[in-house]
Design a protein around this motif. Structure first.
Motif, PDB file in Angstrom:
ATOM      1  N   MET A 149       0.809  -1.276   0.081  1.00  0.00           N
ATOM      2  CA  MET A 149      -0.010  -0.008  -0.132  1.00  0.00           C
ATOM      3  C   MET A 149       0.768   1.413  -0.023  1.00  0.00           C
ATOM      4  O   MET A 149       0.566   2.262  -0.769  1.00  0.00           O
ATOM      5  CB  MET A 149      -0.710  -0.166   1.177  1.00  0.00           C
ATOM      6  CG  MET A 149      -2.134   1.182   1.264  1.00  0.00           C
ATOM      7  SD  MET A 149      -2.976   0.826   2.573  1.00  0.00           S
ATOM      8  CE  MET A 149      -4.161   2.265   2.294  1.00  0.00           C
ATOM      9  N   MET A 172      -0.418   3.784  -3.277  1.00  0.00           N
ATOM     10  CA  MET A 172      -1.957   3.515  -2.767  1.00  0.00           C
ATOM     11  C   MET A 172      -2.975   3.312  -3.640  1.00  0.00           C
ATOM     12  O   MET A 172      -3.850   2.377  -3.614  1.00  0.00           O
ATOM     13  CB  MET A 172      -1.914   4.761  -1.843  1.00  0.00           C
ATOM     14  CG  MET A 172      -3.488   4.641  -1.383  1.00  0.00           C
ATOM     15  SD  MET A 172      -3.422   5.378   0.201  1.00  0.00           S
ATOM     16  CE  MET A 172      -5.278   5.209   0.622  1.00  0.00           C
ATOM     17  N   LYS A 173      -2.763   4.083  -4.897  1.00  0.00           N
ATOM     18  CA  LYS A 173      -3.859   4.094  -5.709  1.00  0.00           C
ATOM     19  C   LYS A 173      -4.102   2.459  -6.422  1.00  0.00           C
ATOM     20  O   LYS A 173      -5.170   1.964  -6.689  1.00  0.00           O
ATOM     21  CB  LYS A 173      -3.757   4.939  -7.063  1.00  0.00           C
ATOM     22  CG  LYS A 173      -4.469   6.201  -6.968  1.00  0.00           C
ATOM     23  CD  LYS A 173      -4.503   7.154  -8.150  1.00  0.00           C
ATOM     24  CE  LYS A 173      -4.828   8.538  -7.707  1.00  0.00           C
ATOM     25  NZ  LYS A 173      -4.261   9.359  -8.547  1.00  0.00           N
ATOM     26  N   TYR A 215      -5.422   0.169  -3.948  1.00  0.00           N
ATOM     27  CA  TYR A 215      -6.813   0.502  -3.850  1.00  0.00           C
ATOM     28  C   TYR A 215      -7.719  -0.358  -4.662  1.00  0.00           C
ATOM     29  O   TYR A 215      -8.746  -1.251  -4.626  1.00  0.00           O
ATOM     30  CB  TYR A 215      -7.068   1.610  -3.624  1.00  0.00           C
ATOM     31  CG  TYR A 215      -8.816   2.003  -3.414  1.00  0.00           C
ATOM     32  CD1 TYR A 215      -9.594   2.011  -4.520  1.00  0.00           C
ATOM     33  CD2 TYR A 215      -9.133   1.642  -1.899  1.00  0.00           C
ATOM     34  CE1 TYR A 215     -11.102   2.168  -4.166  1.00  0.00           C
ATOM     35  CE2 TYR A 215     -10.523   1.622  -1.692  1.00  0.00           C
ATOM     36  CZ  TYR A 215     -11.405   2.039  -2.779  1.00  0.00           C
ATOM     37  OH  TYR A 215     -12.919   2.186  -2.595  1.00  0.00           O
ATOM     38  N   TRP A 216      -7.373  -0.278  -6.149  1.00  0.00           N
ATOM     39  CA  TRP A 216      -8.039  -0.616  -7.191  1.00  0.00           C
ATOM     40  C   TRP A 216      -7.593  -2.078  -7.585  1.00  0.00           C
ATOM     41  O   TRP A 216      -8.728  -2.770  -8.082  1.00  0.00           O
ATOM     42  CB  TRP A 216      -7.924   0.197  -8.590  1.00  0.00           C
ATOM     43  CG  TRP A 216      -8.566   1.640  -8.345  1.00  0.00           C
ATOM     44  CD1 TRP A 216      -7.844   2.919  -7.875  1.00  0.00           C
ATOM     45  CD2 TRP A 216     -10.057   1.993  -8.385  1.00  0.00           C
ATOM     46  NE1 TRP A 216      -8.789   3.740  -7.984  1.00  0.00           N
ATOM     47  CE2 TRP A 216     -10.133   3.105  -8.044  1.00  0.00           C
ATOM     48  CE3 TRP A 216     -11.199   0.994  -8.479  1.00  0.00           C
ATOM     49  CZ2 TRP A 216     -11.474   4.010  -8.059  1.00  0.00           C
ATOM     50  CZ3 TRP A 216     -12.314   1.406  -8.768  1.00  0.00           C
ATOM     51  CH2 TRP A 216     -12.670   3.106  -8.449  1.00  0.00           C
ATOM     52  N   ILE A 275      -8.218  -3.739  -2.809  1.00  0.00           N
ATOM     53  CA  ILE A 275      -9.445  -3.327  -1.794  1.00  0.00           C
ATOM     54  C   ILE A 275     -10.654  -3.454  -2.478  1.00  0.00           C
ATOM     55  O   ILE A 275     -11.621  -4.054  -2.100  1.00  0.00           O
ATOM     56  CB  ILE A 275      -9.097  -1.849  -1.093  1.00  0.00           C
ATOM     57  CG1 ILE A 275      -7.807  -1.921  -0.537  1.00  0.00           C
ATOM     58  CG2 ILE A 275     -10.295  -1.603  -0.414  1.00  0.00           C
ATOM     59  CD1 ILE A 275      -7.835  -2.371   0.709  1.00  0.00           C
ATOM     60  N   THR A 278      -9.362   5.125   8.324  1.00  0.00           N
ATOM     61  CA  THR A 278      -9.470   4.207   7.199  1.00  0.00           C
ATOM     62  C   THR A 278      -9.325   2.841   7.533  1.00  0.00           C
ATOM     63  O   THR A 278     -10.099   1.974   7.165  1.00  0.00           O
ATOM     64  CB  THR A 278      -8.779   4.951   6.201  1.00  0.00           C
ATOM     65  OG1 THR A 278      -8.749   5.996   5.824  1.00  0.00           O
ATOM     66  CG2 THR A 278      -8.808   3.981   5.169  1.00  0.00           C
ATOM     67  N   PHE A 285     -10.751  -1.041   6.353  1.00  0.00           N
ATOM     68  CA  PHE A 285      -9.802  -1.912   5.760  1.00  0.00           C
ATOM     69  C   PHE A 285      -9.465  -3.091   6.356  1.00  0.00           C
ATOM     70  O   PHE A 285      -9.546  -4.251   6.067  1.00  0.00           O
ATOM     71  CB  PHE A 285      -8.433  -1.204   5.425  1.00  0.00           C
ATOM     72  CG  PHE A 285      -8.619  -0.151   4.260  1.00  0.00           C
ATOM     73  CD1 PHE A 285      -7.331   0.411   3.566  1.00  0.00           C
ATOM     74  CD2 PHE A 285      -9.850  -0.028   3.481  1.00  0.00           C
ATOM     75  CE1 PHE A 285      -7.439   1.259   2.616  1.00  0.00           C
ATOM     76  CE2 PHE A 285      -9.800   0.935   2.539  1.00  0.00           C
ATOM     77  CZ  PHE A 285      -8.674   1.554   2.017  1.00  0.00           C
TER      78      PHE A 285
END
Lengths: 213, 378
Positions: B113, B117-118, B121-122, B125, B181, B186
């Protein structure tokens, strides 16, 4: 020679690696010291409780402690004495009341009660009053712990106490309530015998009730 | 800006600044209870924006608060349903809306992460949260999100222009502390409790990254825009902090909160902080904040004790579900008077809890209390 004081201190300080290494060592030596190790872990949980009371530890630490204690029991369980006088435990019911799905607080209290030597019948979450009464009646359980976080839990706790009255066994049980919305006023509304904001108070109250039976 | 709107806005702002005011501002902390107080079922209201608008209007007409934290826009179920989530459970029989906790991140994934991060996430997550999503579902959900945005805009305009009630905050100025968050979305409560001891350094590294690249720039931008028409310039809700000891709070939470507070002080802005559960064990952290910039909305704390301990902050809350739900109108009004008289300047009258369940409040009690607070001058 195993240093059980050190084990208690490690458990009390939530030193996971030291605790697990110690317990695995006990089992690798045949498990003869399993009972002593379990007692040391229970003493360690007392230290955790004291740390919580002093403000040094808080909820996340209790959750962690509960997990560590569960790991300890799982390592030692095959070598622990089952039954007999030293294995006789007071049974009690613990659950989150109807309409409420929170269980973190309940599970923390459960770990500490088990560390104290109780046999906890955990009925889970969202438990109807009739289910609790049936379990208590069917198994002669006289100590009941009700947990809830939401304000609607107050009504469910009251319904549960009323269910014991309707069943004609209210006088033969002791009921303690705990959770975020609980206070002295709520205890009166609900008709419980005691209330607790901390796991330590729950444990000490249940301990005193158990000594009367 | 309409005169009545300005008067209400100034009332909140002056109260936050700890100034003496003509009366005490009355803020609504009502959520699902609004639906239970209406003619509609939970499902009817949650899935039909017109019905939600109707009941929210009726709520205002009946109770006449000065401002509302929620205007019927919480829990946008229509959007997440289209992604196939099933996270919200509406129980009409027990009159509850529950959000089911899901763990969508493994503790070993902090370094991944941190790296991107992006992408994390996609690729990790989002697919875990919505495992059955298709391109078509995503498109439909995006269109539904646009409709939700229009509904939110419409509700704000109704309350600003028709009822002259200032919006509490601009949605673009909401601050999300990184720990929240992980706790809320998460890792869950148990997961993050383990991570604090097993992956503490990694959690800190990712929190630093999230704060520096997402949270803080958002607040800087918000503070550079005109937020003077709102009750406050920025808002946050402290939820996951409730499991932290003071040492953990200092390490994993306060650094970020303090930086936002410092910026608010520097820019002469205000920061509304909802403190779920209790915050008193963290009082030391707040004691040196210059007066007039922070509102602490309290849930389970003794509001009188917080006032004594932190005379430099505006406090909000105090009116309990115990009285509103189980007391008499006279008991409620007497207690409201006690709150206002004792807490004095720098107090926003509102409910301690996020009002969600039927027995949290009785209609007659709320009418009596609000009529009193509206007219009472100390």
């Amino acid at each position: 020679m195993n240093d059980f004081e050190a084990l208690s201190a490690a458990m009390g300080g939530l030193d996971e690696d030291t605790v697990l290494d110690f317990l695995n060592q006990v089992m690798s030596e045949g498990g003869a010291d399993a009972e002593k190790a379990m007692e040391a872990c229970q003493k360690g949980m007392d230290i955790v409780g004291s740390q919580f009371e002093s403000g040094e530890f808080f909820v996340s630490d209790l959750i962690y402690a509960g997990d560590l204690m569960t790991q300890a029991v799982n390592i030692l369980k095959d070598a622990l004495i089952k039954g007999g006088e030293s294995g006789t435990k007071t049974k009690m019911i613990l659950c989150t009341v109807k309409g409420d799905f929170h269980d973190i607080g309940k599970n923390i209290v459960k770990s500490m009660l088990e560390a104290e030597g109780f046999e906890v019948v955990d009925l889970g979450i969202d438990v109807a009053p009739e289910t609790i009464v049936k379990e208590a009646k069917g198994n002669d359980i006289t100590i009941i712990g009700l947990s809830g976080v939401l304000t609607l839990a107050i009504d469910s706790m009251k319904e549960t106490v009323d269910a014991f009255v309707t069943a004609g066994i209210r006088e033969s049980v002791k009921i303690i309530i705990g959770g975020a919305p609980v206070n002295e006023n709520v205890c009166e509304i609900v008709g419980a015998d005691h209330w607790a904001k901390s796991p330590q108070v729950t444990v000490s109250t249940c301990r005193s009730w158990a000594s009367l039976t | 800006m309409h005169e009545i709107y300005k008067e209400k806005r100034d009332l909140f702002r002056d109260t936050t600044a700890l100034k003496k005011t003509k009366r005490t501002p009355n803020l609504s902390n009502f959520y699902t209870w609004k639906i239970l107080d209406s003619e509609f079922s939970l499902k009817e209201a949650m899935y039909d924006y017109d019905k939600m608008e109707t009941l929210t209007r009726e709520f205002h007409n009946r109770y006449q608060f000065d401002a509302y934290i929620d205007l019927g826009v919480r829990n946008p179920i229509r959007i997440t349903d289209l992604l196939g989530s099933g996270y919200h459970e509406i129980d009409e029989k027990n009159e509850t809306i529950n959000y089911v906790d899901h763990v969508v991140m493994e503790p070993e994934e902090y370094p991944e992460m941190l790296k991107n991060m992006k992408k994390f996430y996609w690729t990790k997550i989002f697919p875990r949260k919505y495992p059955n999503v298709t391109a078509e579902m995503l498109k439909n959900s995006a269109m539904e999100f646009a409709q939700f945005g229009q509904f939110t805009q419409r509700m704000t305009e109704i309350f600003v222009q028709e009822y002259h009630c200032p919006a509490v905050f601009n949605v673009n100025s909401v601050a999300l502390i990184p720990f929240e968050t992980f706790h809320n979305s998460f890792r869950g409560i148990k997961g993050i409790s383990m991570d604090l001891r097993r992956h503490g350094d990694e959690l800190l590294d990712v929190s630093d990254m999230m704060f520096e690249t997402i949270t803080y720039p958002k607040i800087v931008t918000a503070f550079d825009s005109d937020t003077s028409s709102y009750v406050c310039d920025t808002y946050t809700a402290l939820l996951g902090y409730a499991i932290l000891s003071p040492k953990q709070f200092e390490k994993y939470y306060w650094t970020y909160l303090k930086k936002i507070i410092d910026l608010a002080v520097e820019k002469n802005k205000t920061f509304f902080i909802f403190c779920e559960n209790t915050m008193m064990r963290f009082a030391d952290f707040f004691q040196d904040i210059p007066a007039g910039h922070v509102v602490l909305h309290l849930e389970d704390d003794d509001i009188f004790e917080v006032r004594k301990r932190l005379p430099n902050v505006c406090v909000a809350g105090g009116m309990t579900t115990e009285l509103l739900g189980r007391g008499t109108p006279k008991e409620c009004v007497d207690y409201a008077k006690h709150l206002i008289d004792e807490l004095g300047d720098g107090y926003i009258f509102t409910q301690n809890k996020m009002m969600s369940f039927r027995n949290d409040c009785k209609r007659g009690n709320l009418i009596a209390v609000n009529d009193f607070v509206r007219e009472y001058t100390r």
